[in-house]
Design a protein around this motif. Structure first.
Motif, PDB file in Angstrom:
ATOM      1  N   ASN A  30       0.860  -1.168   0.000  1.00  0.00           N
ATOM      2  CA  ASN A  30       0.000   0.000   0.000  1.00  0.00           C
ATOM      3  C   ASN A  30       0.901   1.224   0.000  1.00  0.00           C
ATOM      4  N   ASN A  31       0.386   2.330   0.412  1.00  0.00           N
ATOM      5  CA  ASN A  31       1.186   3.554   0.523  1.00  0.00           C
ATOM      6  C   ASN A  31       1.049   4.158   1.917  1.00  0.00           C
ATOM      7  N   ASN A  37       5.640  -0.387   1.632  1.00  0.00           N
ATOM      8  CA  ASN A  37       4.882   0.814   1.963  1.00  0.00           C
ATOM      9  C   ASN A  37       5.833   2.003   1.911  1.00  0.00           C
TER      10      ASN A  37
END
Length: 168
Positions: free
Chosen positions: A106-107, A136
């Motif tokens: 994800n971020n 991430n």
């Protein structure tokens, strides 16, 4: 309805509001679909009996809802391989039954002390066995509070981020 398993289909669009407002729902597994939306900010309030939330391999976006910390039975959170952004909330520390937290690919961000506060909060989760944050936007040194995580931790994964410094 108590359990919803729709993993590995070609579902697209949004999760219907009726599902998100089903206070009896304990397990929601929608992994590996094409669902795209922001999770409602109050999802932890509308699903108070949620035990497992599995939404990996979709196209969800937006922030991790802090209200998930109010779903006190929550034990498993799988949100890997989505487009979530922002910092993880300290409310994760309210999940005393949490065993698995997989947020890879994800971020999610942790660039300073404020961004890493979620790790301090997770020390309250005495059943935590898996914490996975590979791929991430985690920066800087690993906080020393990582040593305060549960003695039952079996896997701690911070690979493919931007960590530096020494291992605490």
């Amino acid at each position: 309805m108590i359990s919803l398993f729709l993993r590995g289909n070609r579902l697209s669009g949004r999760i219907p509001t009726t599902l998100i407002n089903n206070s009896a729902l304990a397990i929601m597994d929608l992994n590996s679909n094409f669902l795209q939306m922001e999770l409602p900010s109050n999802i932890g309030d509308t699903l108070p009996n949620l035990w497992a939330l599995s939404l990996s391999d979709n196209m969800f976006e937006g922030q991790f809802p802090a209200s998930l910390g109010n779903a006190s039975f929550l034990s498993i959170i799988y949100l890997a391989s989505n487009n979530f952004t922002g910092q993880l909330p300290s409310s994760l520390g309210n999940l005393l039954h949490l065993t698995d937290l997989k947020l890879d690919e994800n971020n999610f961000e942790a660039k300073d002390d404020q961004g890493w506060k979620f790790l301090d909060a997770l020390s309250n989760c005495g059943s935590l066995q898996v914490l996975s944050l590979n791929d991430n936007q985690l920066y800087g040194p690993i906080p020393h509070s990582v040593g305060n995580l549960s003695a039952s931790i079996q896997r701690l994964e911070f690979g493919n981020n931007y960590l530096s410094g020494t291992v605490p």
